[in-house]
Write a protein that holds these residues in place. Structure first.
Motif, PDB file in Angstrom:
ATOM      1  N   ILE A 311      23.339 -63.447   9.801  1.00 33.84           N
ATOM      2  CA  ILE A 311      23.099 -64.873  10.034  1.00 33.84           C
ATOM      3  C   ILE A 311      24.152 -65.426  10.994  1.00 33.84           C
ATOM      4  O   ILE A 311      23.830 -66.182  11.931  1.00 33.84           O
ATOM      5  CB  ILE A 311      23.121 -65.650   8.706  1.00 33.84           C
ATOM      6  N   HIS A 312      25.416 -65.081  10.785  1.00 38.30           N
ATOM      7  CA  HIS A 312      26.511 -65.555  11.647  1.00 38.30           C
ATOM      8  C   HIS A 312      26.287 -65.116  13.095  1.00 38.30           C
ATOM      9  O   HIS A 312      26.361 -65.942  14.026  1.00 38.30           O
ATOM     10  CB  HIS A 312      27.842 -65.012  11.131  1.00 38.30           C
ATOM     11  N   GLU A 313      26.023 -63.826  13.299  1.00 36.50           N
ATOM     12  CA  GLU A 313      25.860 -63.320  14.659  1.00 36.50           C
ATOM     13  C   GLU A 313      24.562 -63.820  15.291  1.00 36.50           C
ATOM     14  O   GLU A 313      24.477 -63.976  16.508  1.00 36.50           O
ATOM     15  CB  GLU A 313      25.921 -61.796  14.669  1.00 36.50           C
ATOM     16  N   LEU A 314      23.544 -64.082  14.472  1.00 34.07           N
ATOM     17  CA  LEU A 314      22.326 -64.714  14.987  1.00 34.07           C
ATOM     18  C   LEU A 314      22.642 -66.106  15.509  1.00 34.07           C
ATOM     19  O   LEU A 314      22.041 -66.580  16.481  1.00 34.07           O
ATOM     20  CB  LEU A 314      21.281 -64.783  13.877  1.00 34.07           C
ATOM     21  N   GLY A 315      23.614 -66.761  14.881  1.00 30.60           N
ATOM     22  CA  GLY A 315      24.075 -68.059  15.376  1.00 30.60           C
ATOM     23  C   GLY A 315      24.607 -67.965  16.791  1.00 30.60           C
ATOM     24  O   GLY A 315      24.451 -68.890  17.597  1.00 30.60           O
ATOM     25  N   HIS A 316      25.240 -66.838  17.121  1.00 31.62           N
ATOM     26  CA  HIS A 316      25.714 -66.612  18.495  1.00 31.62           C
ATOM     27  C   HIS A 316      24.558 -66.219  19.415  1.00 31.62           C
ATOM     28  O   HIS A 316      24.309 -66.856  20.449  1.00 31.62           O
ATOM     29  CB  HIS A 316      26.761 -65.500  18.518  1.00 31.62           C
ATOM     30  N   SER A 317      23.834 -65.140  19.047  1.00 32.59           N
ATOM     31  CA  SER A 317      22.851 -64.551  19.945  1.00 32.59           C
ATOM     32  C   SER A 317      21.648 -65.456  20.182  1.00 32.59           C
ATOM     33  O   SER A 317      21.146 -65.546  21.301  1.00 32.59           O
ATOM     34  CB  SER A 317      22.376 -63.202  19.384  1.00 32.59           C
ATOM     35  N   PHE A 318      21.179 -66.129  19.129  1.00 33.00           N
ATOM     36  CA  PHE A 318      20.034 -67.021  19.275  1.00 33.00           C
ATOM     37  C   PHE A 318      20.467 -68.463  19.512  1.00 33.00           C
ATOM     38  O   PHE A 318      19.902 -69.170  20.348  1.00 33.00           O
ATOM     39  CB  PHE A 318      19.154 -66.947  18.033  1.00 33.00           C
ATOM     40  N   LEU A 376      32.264 -66.171   6.596  1.00 34.36           N
ATOM     41  CA  LEU A 376      31.098 -65.611   5.908  1.00 34.36           C
ATOM     42  C   LEU A 376      31.093 -65.989   4.433  1.00 34.36           C
ATOM     43  O   LEU A 376      30.108 -65.749   3.732  1.00 34.36           O
ATOM     44  CB  LEU A 376      31.074 -64.087   6.055  1.00 34.36           C
ATOM     45  N   GLY A 377      32.176 -66.606   3.979  1.00 36.74           N
ATOM     46  CA  GLY A 377      32.234 -67.068   2.596  1.00 36.74           C
ATOM     47  C   GLY A 377      31.324 -68.256   2.336  1.00 36.74           C
ATOM     48  O   GLY A 377      31.051 -68.610   1.183  1.00 36.74           O
ATOM     49  N   ILE A 378      30.837 -68.893   3.409  1.00 37.33           N
ATOM     50  CA  ILE A 378      29.897 -70.019   3.300  1.00 37.33           C
ATOM     51  C   ILE A 378      28.549 -69.533   3.821  1.00 37.33           C
ATOM     52  O   ILE A 378      28.466 -69.009   4.935  1.00 37.33           O
ATOM     53  CB  ILE A 378      30.395 -71.228   4.106  1.00 37.33           C
ATOM     54  N   PRO A 379      27.456 -69.673   3.077  1.00 32.77           N
ATOM     55  CA  PRO A 379      26.184 -69.039   3.441  1.00 32.77           C
ATOM     56  C   PRO A 379      25.316 -69.799   4.438  1.00 32.77           C
ATOM     57  O   PRO A 379      24.306 -69.270   4.885  1.00 32.77           O
ATOM     58  CB  PRO A 379      25.460 -68.937   2.095  1.00 32.77           C
ATOM     59  N   THR A 380      25.666 -71.028   4.809  1.00 32.38           N
ATOM     60  CA  THR A 380      24.754 -71.869   5.587  1.00 32.38           C
ATOM     61  C   THR A 380      25.392 -72.398   6.870  1.00 32.38           C
ATOM     62  O   THR A 380      26.608 -72.448   7.010  1.00 32.38           O
ATOM     63  CB  THR A 380      24.282 -73.072   4.757  1.00 32.38           C
ATOM     64  N   PHE A 381      24.519 -72.822   7.793  1.00 31.58           N
ATOM     65  CA  PHE A 381      24.949 -73.556   8.986  1.00 31.58           C
ATOM     66  C   PHE A 381      25.157 -75.016   8.600  1.00 31.58           C
ATOM     67  O   PHE A 381      24.548 -75.511   7.643  1.00 31.58           O
ATOM     68  CB  PHE A 381      23.888 -73.488  10.088  1.00 31.58           C
ATOM     69  N   ASN A 382      26.004 -75.726   9.331  1.00 34.23           N
ATOM     70  CA  ASN A 382      26.140 -77.158   9.076  1.00 34.23           C
ATOM     71  C   ASN A 382      25.051 -77.938   9.807  1.00 34.23           C
ATOM     72  O   ASN A 382      24.324 -77.398  10.654  1.00 34.23           O
ATOM     73  CB  ASN A 382      27.548 -77.660   9.430  1.00 34.23           C
ATOM     74  N   GLU A 383      24.931 -79.211   9.480  1.00 35.90           N
ATOM     75  CA  GLU A 383      23.882 -80.059  10.039  1.00 35.90           C
ATOM     76  C   GLU A 383      23.968 -80.133  11.551  1.00 35.90           C
ATOM     77  O   GLU A 383      22.951 -80.181  12.251  1.00 35.90           O
ATOM     78  CB  GLU A 383      23.980 -81.462   9.434  1.00 35.90           C
TER      79      GLU A 383
END
Length: 579
Positions: A311-318, A376-383
């Motif tokens: 999820i974290h790296e998808l935040g970068h790539s996508f 990675l200790g937090i599972p979600t993206f912020n608003e």
């Protein structure tokens, strides 16, 4: 935009879209035929400032309708954007598509329970990025050209005529707009004995995606594909002496994905290692996701933090998101992203409470609440990362492009960067057209505007790219969103032509190289040797081709050269070889 990379990092020629591509005036050309089920696969690589065409092949594929085609092409000024152009034998453009190379690989954050800083950078540059585009194949197609960001043709290659068939590979499938956001999960380093471990991580990642916004709000439009046969993807742990940097061979990843039998907009590779590591990519663009999102991919290890790292790296790539943590010694420069901003006012409406200070490579920039881009200790993206409606846009706006829920904006006006342009024959320029929307936002829509020219004999025109052919005046118009803007293009005629020799004496069988310079009124010169049309008074005596005079039989001949209305003459005398 369907991730259809094949050999490097795909059709980042931009751009899915079948690379954001658009057939050039195909509707008006009844002889142009797109071959159903056959596709042109182009592998490209960036070497310094140059782009190299590594390979061209025609491959059989699954015929698709509605090939993907982005509606906008706003590009970040820091992005090196290029265009791939397919032409026929007379130079007519059959198809073209903007694309972008990935710029950096991102390094995953330290494990949540790790207390010490290992001083690894957040990201590292990709020295020779690659991309593979899957494009429509036209039987008239002869050449492929790549036009660089500086409006120069940086590469050209001839299209093969034979179809490549590999019985071990599934047929390629082109990008298409189907209202879905598709992800493809690939195994690396697994075998039959441990494929169950891969399948468990697939389940973990699927669950993470399905429970993480914005994806969880679009479950009916998000599709996740997997293949259960592990291919050698050239993955390397501890790349560039960074313990947690796990990378794979771009060419092998995109080739495997392209022949997976599935469509995809993003790729996630799961590598069979329990050593903590992974990577993502950023192309630094505002709307690269509309041209070739599939050209970037994510790599993760097989362990406790696999799903959250994906999820974290998808935040970068996508999402082209920045890391929200700071070590203080990042070793690189900040590049525009939605979740780390210089101006606090950009993000205040998305923040519940006070903004935090310090993110990515900027100790004084602002970020929103803690999120998975921080740890990675937090599972979600912020608003902010999800909802941002300013460039380069939040995850939801990007996702809506694929799901078809993005609402078109009303155009208030169009403006061109230059209302009058003067060119010499052979010169070219890329025009920019800025659309200002009713909501006050702006973007360059040159690639998607409808372009027309008052004369197609004096210039060639493609998506705002103007190349002068012959002298005269041309009115160029661009239309978009119900608005039209025009540019006056003047193509200068030379004042005179000057050959390197106006008189030549040769013996039979000899050759002589000559050049012809066009002299313009401003004193500038231009070598037009290859563009001069020659008339020969006696071909028995001498001929000329591409600036080379060939002497044949004894006698005299006059070579008359014509270029853009100007004339020059070369007098040739041929003697016998014995004289």
């Amino acid at each position: 935009m369907k991730k259809w990379l094949l050999s490097s990092i795909v059709w980042m020629l931009t751009a899915i879209l079948m690379a954001s591509g658009v057939p050039h005036d195909v509707s008006a050309n009844k002889t142009t035929k797109e071959e159903n089920g056959q596709y042109l696969v182009v592998d490209l690589q960036k070497e310094g400032e140059k782009t190299r065409i590594n390979q061209l092949s025609i491959e059989e594929g699954e015929a698709e309708r509605g090939m993907a085609s982005p509606q906008q092409s706003e590009l970040d000024p820091q992005t090196q954007t290029e265009t791939l152009i397919i032409k026929d034998k007379i130079g007519k453009i059959l198809y073209q598509v903007p694309f972008q190379f990935p710029i950096v690989r991102t390094v995953p954050p330290i494990m949540p329970d790790q207390k010490t800083n290992d001083h690894a950078p957040h990201q590292v540059p990709i020295k020779e990025p690659e991309v593979t585009l899957i494009l429509p194949y036209f039987h008239e197609a002869i050449t492929v050209e790549v036009k660089g960001s500086e409006v120069k043709e940086t590469a050209q290659s001839t299209i093969p005529k034979s179809i490549q068939v590999d019985s071990h590979k599934k047929k390629v499938r082109p990008p298409k707009n189907n209202g879905k956001f598709e992800m493809l999960l690939l195994p690396s380093g697994y075998d039959e004995s441990n494929m169950g471990e891969f399948e468990q991580q697939v389940s973990n990642i699927k669950q993470a995606i399905q429970t993480t916004e914005p994806f969880s709000s679009y479950l009916d439009k998000v599709t996740i594909h997997t293949i259960n046969e592990s291919a050698p993807l050239g993955c390397l742990e501890g790349a560039q002496n960074i313990a947690r940097l796990l990378v794979c061979n771009d060419t092998k990843v995109v080739s495997t994905a392209a022949h997976s039998g599935y469509g995809y907009d993003e790729i996630i590779v799961i590598h069979n290692t329990d050593h903590y590591g992974g990577s993502g990519m950023r192309d630094y663009s505002v709307t690269g996701f509309k041209t070739n999102s599939y050209s970037t991919y994510t790599v993760v290890y097989d362990g406790q933090w696999t799903a959250r790292m994906a999820i974290h790296e998808l935040g970068h790539s996508f999402g082209n998101l920045c890391d929200e943590y700071m070590y203080g010694d990042e070793g690189y420069s900040y590049v525009n992203c939605t979740n780390c901003r210089k101006d606090k006012s950009d993000i205040e409406k998305y923040v519940n409470g006070e903004c935090s200070v310090g993110c990515d490579a900027k100790p004084d920039y602002f970020r929103a609440e803690d999120s998975i881009m921080l740890t990675l200790g937090i599972p979600t993206f912020n608003e902010l990362s999800i909802k941002a409606d300013f460039a380069p846009y939040g995850l939801e706006k990007r996702l809506q492009f694929f799901t078809g829920t993005e609402q078109p904006k009303a155009v208030k006006r169009l403006q061109v960067d230059q209302k009058k342009v003067t060119l010499k024959p052979g010169e070219a320029i890329q025009l920019a057209v800025i659309a200002t929307y009713e909501d006050g936002t702006k973007e360059d829509i040159a690639y998607v505007a409808n372009w027309r020219a008052s004369s197609e004999k004096k210039i060639s025109l493609s998506q705002g790219y103007v190349r002068a052919i012959s002298s005269g005046k041309v009115r160029v118009k661009a239309s978009y969103g119900g608005k039209t803007v025009s540019v006056s293009v003047k193509i200068e005629a030379p004042k005179k032509l000057v050959p390197s020799n106006d008189g030549v004496t040769l013996k039979s069988g000899e050759k002589k190289d000559i050049t012809v310079q066009a002299i313009y009124r401003d004193g500038t010169t231009q070598d037009v040797t290859q563009d001069v049309t020659w008339k020969i008074s006696s071909k028995r005596v001498a001929t000329i081709e591409k600036g080379v005079i060939s002497a044949h039989e004894k006698g005299k001949a006059v070579l008359t050269g014509v270029y853009n209305g100007k004339v020059t003459r070369i007098y040739v005398r041929v003697k016998n070889r014995e004289e």
